[in-house]
Design a protein around this motif. Structure first.
Motif, PDB file in Angstrom:
ATOM      1  N   THR A  97      -4.428 -12.311   6.418  1.00 34.15           N
ATOM      2  CA  THR A  97      -4.148 -10.909   6.093  1.00 34.15           C
ATOM      3  C   THR A  97      -5.031 -10.025   6.816  1.00 34.15           C
ATOM      4  OG1 THR A  97      -6.075 -11.038   4.494  1.00 34.15           O
ATOM      5  CG2 THR A  97      -3.903 -11.480   3.626  1.00 34.15           C
ATOM      6  N   PRO A  98      -4.360  -8.743   7.200  1.00 40.44           N
ATOM      7  CA  PRO A  98      -3.258  -8.301   6.669  1.00 40.44           C
ATOM      8  C   PRO A  98      -2.014  -8.839   7.557  1.00 40.44           C
ATOM      9  CG  PRO A  98      -4.256  -6.652   8.289  1.00 40.44           C
ATOM     10  CD  PRO A  98      -5.140  -7.665   7.938  1.00 40.44           C
ATOM     11  N   LEU A  99      -0.848  -9.327   6.583  1.00 41.23           N
ATOM     12  CA  LEU A  99       0.169 -10.021   7.062  1.00 41.23           C
ATOM     13  C   LEU A  99       1.437  -9.010   6.902  1.00 41.23           C
ATOM     14  CD1 LEU A  99       1.556 -12.484   8.042  1.00 41.23           C
ATOM     15  CD2 LEU A  99       1.651 -13.382   5.406  1.00 41.23           C
ATOM     16  N   THR A 100       2.159  -8.808   7.844  1.00 41.80           N
ATOM     17  CA  THR A 100       3.239  -8.158   7.778  1.00 41.80           C
ATOM     18  C   THR A 100       4.605  -8.722   7.787  1.00 41.80           C
ATOM     19  OG1 THR A 100       2.138  -6.070   8.672  1.00 41.80           O
ATOM     20  CG2 THR A 100       4.527  -6.139   8.818  1.00 41.80           C
ATOM     21  N   LEU A 101       5.293  -9.017   6.941  1.00 37.23           N
ATOM     22  CA  LEU A 101       6.640  -9.634   6.918  1.00 37.23           C
ATOM     23  C   LEU A 101       7.850  -8.776   6.784  1.00 37.23           C
ATOM     24  CD1 LEU A 101       5.675 -12.078   3.982  1.00 37.23           C
ATOM     25  CD2 LEU A 101       5.690 -12.663   6.570  1.00 37.23           C
ATOM     26  N   THR A 105       4.447  -6.406   2.669  1.00 40.16           N
ATOM     27  CA  THR A 105       3.077  -6.546   3.774  1.00 40.16           C
ATOM     28  C   THR A 105       2.099  -6.898   2.532  1.00 40.16           C
ATOM     29  OG1 THR A 105       3.724  -4.194   4.913  1.00 40.16           O
ATOM     30  CG2 THR A 105       1.396  -5.049   4.832  1.00 40.16           C
ATOM     31  N   ILE A 106       1.528  -7.941   3.264  1.00 36.14           N
ATOM     32  CA  ILE A 106       0.322  -8.340   2.027  1.00 36.14           C
ATOM     33  C   ILE A 106      -1.064  -8.242   2.581  1.00 36.14           C
ATOM     34  CG2 ILE A 106      -0.786 -10.701   1.094  1.00 36.14           C
ATOM     35  CD1 ILE A 106       2.066 -11.899   1.658  1.00 36.14           C
ATOM     36  N   GLU A 107      -2.070  -7.649   1.778  1.00 36.07           N
ATOM     37  CA  GLU A 107      -3.399  -7.353   2.250  1.00 36.07           C
ATOM     38  C   GLU A 107      -4.208  -8.000   1.020  1.00 36.07           C
ATOM     39  OE1 GLU A 107      -3.986  -3.388   2.060  1.00 36.07           O
ATOM     40  OE2 GLU A 107      -2.699  -2.916   3.809  1.00 36.07           O
ATOM     41  N   PHE A 108      -5.521  -8.284   1.249  1.00 34.92           N
ATOM     42  CA  PHE A 108      -6.339  -9.160   0.212  1.00 34.92           C
ATOM     43  C   PHE A 108      -7.524  -7.989   0.011  1.00 34.92           C
ATOM     44  CE2 PHE A 108      -9.809 -11.809  -1.135  1.00 34.92           C
ATOM     45  CZ  PHE A 108      -9.129 -12.614  -1.850  1.00 34.92           C
ATOM     46  N   ASP A 109      -7.567  -7.766  -1.494  1.00 38.68           N
ATOM     47  CA  ASP A 109      -8.651  -7.017  -2.040  1.00 38.68           C
ATOM     48  C   ASP A 109      -9.668  -7.994  -2.380  1.00 38.68           C
ATOM     49  OD1 ASP A 109     -10.150  -5.122  -3.286  1.00 38.68           O
ATOM     50  OD2 ASP A 109      -8.661  -4.864  -5.199  1.00 38.68           O
ATOM     51  N   TYR A 110     -10.869  -7.899  -1.438  1.00 37.52           N
ATOM     52  CA  TYR A 110     -12.056  -8.724  -1.774  1.00 37.52           C
ATOM     53  C   TYR A 110     -12.829  -8.378  -2.974  1.00 37.52           C
ATOM     54  CZ  TYR A 110     -11.388 -10.756   2.781  1.00 37.52           C
ATOM     55  OH  TYR A 110     -10.747 -11.175   3.866  1.00 37.52           O
ATOM     56  N   ILE A 114      -7.783 -10.460  -5.171  1.00 35.85           N
ATOM     57  CA  ILE A 114      -6.481 -10.654  -5.422  1.00 35.85           C
ATOM     58  C   ILE A 114      -5.655 -10.161  -4.156  1.00 35.85           C
ATOM     59  CG2 ILE A 114      -6.242  -8.175  -6.392  1.00 35.85           C
ATOM     60  CD1 ILE A 114      -4.427  -9.484  -8.546  1.00 35.85           C
ATOM     61  N   PHE A 115      -4.453 -10.671  -4.072  1.00 31.39           N
ATOM     62  CA  PHE A 115      -3.537 -10.212  -2.902  1.00 31.39           C
ATOM     63  C   PHE A 115      -2.918  -8.937  -3.228  1.00 31.39           C
ATOM     64  CE2 PHE A 115      -4.208 -14.897  -2.114  1.00 31.39           C
ATOM     65  CZ  PHE A 115      -4.456 -14.668  -0.748  1.00 31.39           C
TER      66      PHE A 115
END
Length: 149
Positions: A97-101, A105-110, A114-115
């Motif tokens: 993350t951050p991963l763009t498909l 788009t996927i990010e991680f909330d520390y 949670i994603f």
């Protein structure tokens, strides 16, 4: 000594000495002003704490505790396979993350652990593409590990 040396050195020196003496005598003759302070003093609190003197005993030494060979953990204990898979897959996806498909788009909330998923062009097809991608690549991660925006 020549007359020119007297003119340039002795006469200004005598004049400077006279001025210094006059300046020192004038303040000594003046009376000092008296200040009449009639304010109330601040109350002070005096606390008498008991004192205890600590005198180290020369015969005292720390008690040595031998190291314990057993900590209580079972060395042969292993995590269940499903819990281990969840941890490994979550760590692998979090590192990307951050991963763009193409469909999300996927990010991680520390903070919330949670994603966060942002589906591009909110439609049913992109949501289904994301769920298929998740099932193929990270089958141990359930949808409760993701928050959709």
């Amino acid at each position: 000594m020549s007359k020119s040396a007297i003119k340039f050195y002795v006469i200004p020196g005598v004049i400077a000495l006279i001025i210094i003496i006059v300046l020192l005598l004038i303040p000594l003759n003046q009376k000092k002003p008296q200040y009449n302070i009639t304010s109330t003093p601040n109350p002070t609190i005096i606390i008498n704490l008991p004192t205890k003197s600590i005198i180290p005993n020369k015969d005292t030494s720390p008690t040595l505790i031998p190291p314990q060979p057993f900590t209580g953990a079972d060395i042969n204990q292993e995590l269940p396979i499903n819990i281990k898979a969840i941890g490994e897959q979550k760590t692998a996806l979090r590192r990307l993350t951050p991963l763009t498909l193409p469909f999300a788009t996927i990010e991680f909330d520390y903070v919330n652990d949670i994603f966060l998923v942002q589906i591009s062009k909110q439609n049913e097809q992109n949501s289904q593409l994301f769920l298929n991608w998740l099932q193929q690549n990270y089958p141990a991660l359930t949808q409760d590990k993701f928050a959709f925006r």
